[in-house]
Design a protein around this motif. Sequence first.
Motif, PDB file in Angstrom:
ATOM      1  N   PHE B 141      33.475-154.743  54.361  1.00  0.00           N
ATOM      2  CA  PHE B 141      32.880-154.815  53.024  1.00  0.00           C
ATOM      3  C   PHE B 141      33.924-154.354  52.007  1.00  0.00           C
ATOM      4  N   ASN B 142      34.436-155.279  51.231  1.00  0.00           N
ATOM      5  CA  ASN B 142      35.525-154.905  50.320  1.00  0.00           C
ATOM      6  C   ASN B 142      35.329-155.448  48.915  1.00  0.00           C
ATOM      7  N   ARG B 143      34.078-155.580  48.516  1.00  0.00           N
ATOM      8  CA  ARG B 143      33.775-156.147  47.216  1.00  0.00           C
ATOM      9  C   ARG B 143      34.367-155.338  46.065  1.00  0.00           C
ATOM     10  N   ILE B 144      34.411-154.012  46.221  1.00  0.00           N
ATOM     11  CA  ILE B 144      34.899-153.182  45.105  1.00  0.00           C
ATOM     12  C   ILE B 144      36.400-152.897  45.220  1.00  0.00           C
ATOM     13  N   HIS B 145      37.057-153.492  46.183  1.00  0.00           N
ATOM     14  CA  HIS B 145      38.444-153.109  46.463  1.00  0.00           C
ATOM     15  C   HIS B 145      39.478-153.818  45.594  1.00  0.00           C
ATOM     16  N   ALA B 146      40.722-153.387  45.771  1.00  0.00           N
ATOM     17  CA  ALA B 146      41.816-153.816  44.891  1.00  0.00           C
ATOM     18  C   ALA B 146      42.357-155.188  45.274  1.00  0.00           C
ATOM     19  N   VAL B 147      42.912-155.871  44.279  1.00  0.00           N
ATOM     20  CA  VAL B 147      43.596-157.142  44.528  1.00  0.00           C
ATOM     21  C   VAL B 147      45.080-157.041  44.163  1.00  0.00           C
ATOM     22  N   CYS B 154      45.862-149.814  53.346  1.00  0.00           N
ATOM     23  CA  CYS B 154      44.756-149.432  52.453  1.00  0.00           C
ATOM     24  C   CYS B 154      44.657-150.366  51.260  1.00  0.00           C
ATOM     25  N   ILE B 155      43.432-150.712  50.896  1.00  0.00           N
ATOM     26  CA  ILE B 155      43.220-151.600  49.742  1.00  0.00           C
ATOM     27  C   ILE B 155      42.244-150.969  48.737  1.00  0.00           C
ATOM     28  N   ALA B 156      42.105-149.651  48.791  1.00  0.00           N
ATOM     29  CA  ALA B 156      41.139-148.967  47.926  1.00  0.00           C
ATOM     30  C   ALA B 156      41.634-148.860  46.490  1.00  0.00           C
ATOM     31  N   THR B 157      40.711-148.870  45.557  1.00  0.00           N
ATOM     32  CA  THR B 157      41.084-148.680  44.160  1.00  0.00           C
ATOM     33  C   THR B 157      41.058-147.199  43.800  1.00  0.00           C
ATOM     34  N   TYR B 158      41.807-146.849  42.785  1.00  0.00           N
ATOM     35  CA  TYR B 158      41.552-145.617  42.051  1.00  0.00           C
ATOM     36  C   TYR B 158      40.409-146.013  41.124  1.00  0.00           C
ATOM     37  N   PRO B 159      39.248-145.330  41.181  1.00  0.00           N
ATOM     38  CA  PRO B 159      38.061-145.877  40.529  1.00  0.00           C
ATOM     39  C   PRO B 159      37.834-145.460  39.072  1.00  0.00           C
ATOM     40  N   GLY B 160      38.637-144.529  38.565  1.00  0.00           N
ATOM     41  CA  GLY B 160      38.314-143.889  37.282  1.00  0.00           C
ATOM     42  C   GLY B 160      38.611-144.732  36.050  1.00  0.00           C
ATOM     43  N   ASP B 161      38.071-144.270  34.931  1.00  0.00           N
ATOM     44  CA  ASP B 161      38.249-144.941  33.638  1.00  0.00           C
ATOM     45  C   ASP B 161      39.268-144.228  32.747  1.00  0.00           C
ATOM     46  N   MET B 162      39.152-142.907  32.655  1.00  0.00           N
ATOM     47  CA  MET B 162      39.975-142.145  31.715  1.00  0.00           C
ATOM     48  C   MET B 162      41.465-142.434  31.882  1.00  0.00           C
ATOM     49  N   SER B 260      40.320-150.449  38.315  1.00  0.00           N
ATOM     50  CA  SER B 260      39.594-150.976  39.478  1.00  0.00           C
ATOM     51  C   SER B 260      40.075-152.361  39.901  1.00  0.00           C
ATOM     52  N   LEU B 261      41.251-152.733  39.463  1.00  0.00           N
ATOM     53  CA  LEU B 261      41.841-154.022  39.819  1.00  0.00           C
ATOM     54  C   LEU B 261      42.922-153.788  40.866  1.00  0.00           C
ATOM     55  N   ARG B 297      45.917-160.627  45.366  1.00  0.00           N
ATOM     56  CA  ARG B 297      45.469-161.120  46.661  1.00  0.00           C
ATOM     57  C   ARG B 297      44.077-160.551  46.931  1.00  0.00           C
ATOM     58  N   GLY B 298      43.113-161.453  47.168  1.00  0.00           N
ATOM     59  CA  GLY B 298      41.771-161.014  47.487  1.00  0.00           C
ATOM     60  C   GLY B 298      41.601-160.856  48.987  1.00  0.00           C
ATOM     61  N   PHE B 299      40.553-160.140  49.373  1.00  0.00           N
ATOM     62  CA  PHE B 299      40.319-159.902  50.798  1.00  0.00           C
ATOM     63  C   PHE B 299      38.956-160.420  51.229  1.00  0.00           C
ATOM     64  N   GLY B 300      38.466-161.424  50.503  1.00  0.00           N
ATOM     65  CA  GLY B 300      37.171-162.002  50.841  1.00  0.00           C
ATOM     66  C   GLY B 300      36.148-161.654  49.767  1.00  0.00           C
ATOM     67  N   GLU B 301      35.418-160.580  50.024  1.00  0.00           N
ATOM     68  CA  GLU B 301      34.353-160.208  49.087  1.00  0.00           C
ATOM     69  C   GLU B 301      34.870-159.905  47.682  1.00  0.00           C
ATOM     70  N   ASN B 302      36.126-159.492  47.579  1.00  0.00           N
ATOM     71  CA  ASN B 302      36.626-159.115  46.242  1.00  0.00           C
ATOM     72  C   ASN B 302      37.436-160.215  45.572  1.00  0.00           C
ATOM     73  N   ASP B 303      37.418-161.409  46.138  1.00  0.00           N
ATOM     74  CA  ASP B 303      38.165-162.524  45.521  1.00  0.00           C
ATOM     75  C   ASP B 303      37.744-162.729  44.066  1.00  0.00           C
ATOM     76  N   PHE B 304      36.468-162.476  43.801  1.00  0.00           N
ATOM     77  CA  PHE B 304      35.945-162.721  42.452  1.00  0.00           C
ATOM     78  C   PHE B 304      36.647-161.875  41.387  1.00  0.00           C
ATOM     79  N   LYS B 305      37.256-160.763  41.818  1.00  0.00           N
ATOM     80  CA  LYS B 305      37.912-159.899  40.825  1.00  0.00           C
ATOM     81  C   LYS B 305      39.088-160.605  40.149  1.00  0.00           C
ATOM     82  N   ILE B 306      39.682-161.556  40.853  1.00  0.00           N
ATOM     83  CA  ILE B 306      40.836-162.253  40.278  1.00  0.00           C
ATOM     84  C   ILE B 306      40.381-163.099  39.089  1.00  0.00           C
TER      85      ILE B 306
END
Lengths: 176, 328
Positions: B141-147, B154-162, B260-261, B297-306
């Motif tokens: 499950f990698n919908r929220i992950h980085a592209v 690892c393909i995790a995002t740094y999730p913050g806004d500030m 989050s990109l 590069r997307g990993f499936g579920e997170n392709d939409f982020k592109i």
Amino acid sequence: MHARVNGTEHPLPHDSRRTLLDWLREDLGLTGTKKGCDHGQCGACTVLVDGRRINSCLSLAQLHDGDAIETIEAIGSADALAPLQRAFVAHDGFQCGYCTPGQICSATALMSELAEGWASAVTEDIAAAPVVTRAELQERMSGNLCRCGAYSNIIAALEEVIAAEGPLRIDAEASA
Amino acid sequence: MKAFTLDHAADAQDALDALGAGATAIAGGTNLVDLMKLQIAAPDRLVSIRRTGLDQIAPDGEGLRIGALVTNADCAADGRVRRDWPLLAQAILAGASPQLRNRATTGGNLCQRTRCGYFYDTTQACNKRAPGTGCGALGGFNRIHAVLGTSDACIATYPGDMAVALLALDAEVLTQGPDGERTIPVGQFHRQPGDDPSRDNTLLPGELITGVRLPAPSGGMQIYRKVRDRASYAFALVSVAADLAMEDGRIARCALAFGSLGTVPWRDRAVEQALVGETPSPALFDKAADVLLRDARGFGENDFKIVLARRALAATLAEATLSNPAKG
Ligand SMILES: Cc1cc2nc3c(=O)[nH]c(=O)nc-3n(C[C@H](O)[C@H](O)[C@H](O)COP(=O)(O)OP(=O)(O)OC[C@H]3O[C@@H](n4cnc5c(N)ncnc54)[C@H](O)[C@@H]3O)c2cc1C
Ligand code: SF4
Ligand code: FES
Ligand code: FES
């Protein structure tokens, strides 16, 4: 190490792991404050610390030395409801009531944040004092989830209290 | 939670002594306590840095110095921040909830850990939490992950806004450690995973963040656009921080950062170069997105982020250039 809870001084717990929420509920018997998620994701555990709303589930009790903490028990009682509580009753701002103490503590702090002129994510001009609109109230209450979905009635309760108590006025046009 | 000792530092030196002796700093606790409950973090020694006096916002030349212990709420409520660095106030207010922002601090926000579901589930493989165990998200499950900026580890995002706003504003992180003070550009603070995802940032052992420095305000149009699954109280799927100025109908200057990109707050000067000197148009915005996403590069579920990043960039640039005629 002590904290003042609803006006009474209490020694803080010895166990460093005790969260503020568990200390209030389990040790002090103040069960008005609820545990929903225990992870900062729902707002049921909202209490006021030095007048500011926080999630008590994510704070360690021992970090509150010298703090003044207020819980729902200090905001009003069954025979002396606070205006916000009365408005929640009048507008059916709840069903099961589990989220309600958190909602009311949150709304209490929201009023002072508005009075201090704090902006929110939906404030049109972030440098200016906010105009109170429905969108503003919704955004400012977004840290409190309600699984019964009483959201619109909660906002109606807030609007009534703000309209009655001022100093802020609801901008009806912007709310429409 | 595992048992731990909790000390209270009276000032920065006190905190540094404790950190030097192996303690973990706790500020607002809104991330650390969460992780400790799940035993993702299990420090045996904590030092509270809440009362170290690092909670002031003060002018710094034409810029501003924000203490590490300034809460997110206080920073976003500050009149100077709201007037001269509105991007920062907007980004903070777009994050978390009023309750969390009242407790969360500037330093803690920079150090917040990823929201990858495998990182949070101690029964799953995760190189960030348990180095060498693999990455559950890669084929999961990698919908929220980085592209952008990902690695095989690892393909995790740094999730913050500030931090995304700070990156666009050319801010610096101020630290103090066993070897003295350091000034780290925000763009060099977070670490891409490479083959060691366990380290999110470039803080050294025993080092304390003392504050953040904002340079003189740019006077440009500043916009933070955050796209997420619900309107509030949710992490970004993609966010764009823009600080842009127009002159004679052309883009005179622009700084863009994305949240989050990528695996870290993302800034790519080539995107800005593609825009500067040009007349805004949908075609130009599309060209800028091509540059931004050339290695995505997307990993499936997170392709939409592109696709989402392309649209979020176009919408932000349209807003910034159309409503920015003052100097045009
Ligand atoms: C439900 C939920 C939703 C959220 N949504 C968002 C969101 O939409 N956007 C967003 O940006 N954030 C979001 N957050 C994250 C929140 O912003 C962070 O938890 C917060 O900023 C962390 O700050 P803190 O002071 O509480 O840090 P702590 O939890 O006290 O510390 C976090 C880490 O930073 C280290 N640390 C803290 N201060 C220093 C220092 N001065 N020097 C060195 N190390 C330090 C600690 O050792 C620890 O490792 C959310 C959090 C929750 C729980
Ligand atoms: S993406 Fe990173 S944080 Fe998530 S499981 Fe893989 S290694 Fe762990
Ligand atoms: S119980 Fe604290 S936020 Fe849900
Ligand atoms: S009234 Fe039931 S959760 Fe809000």
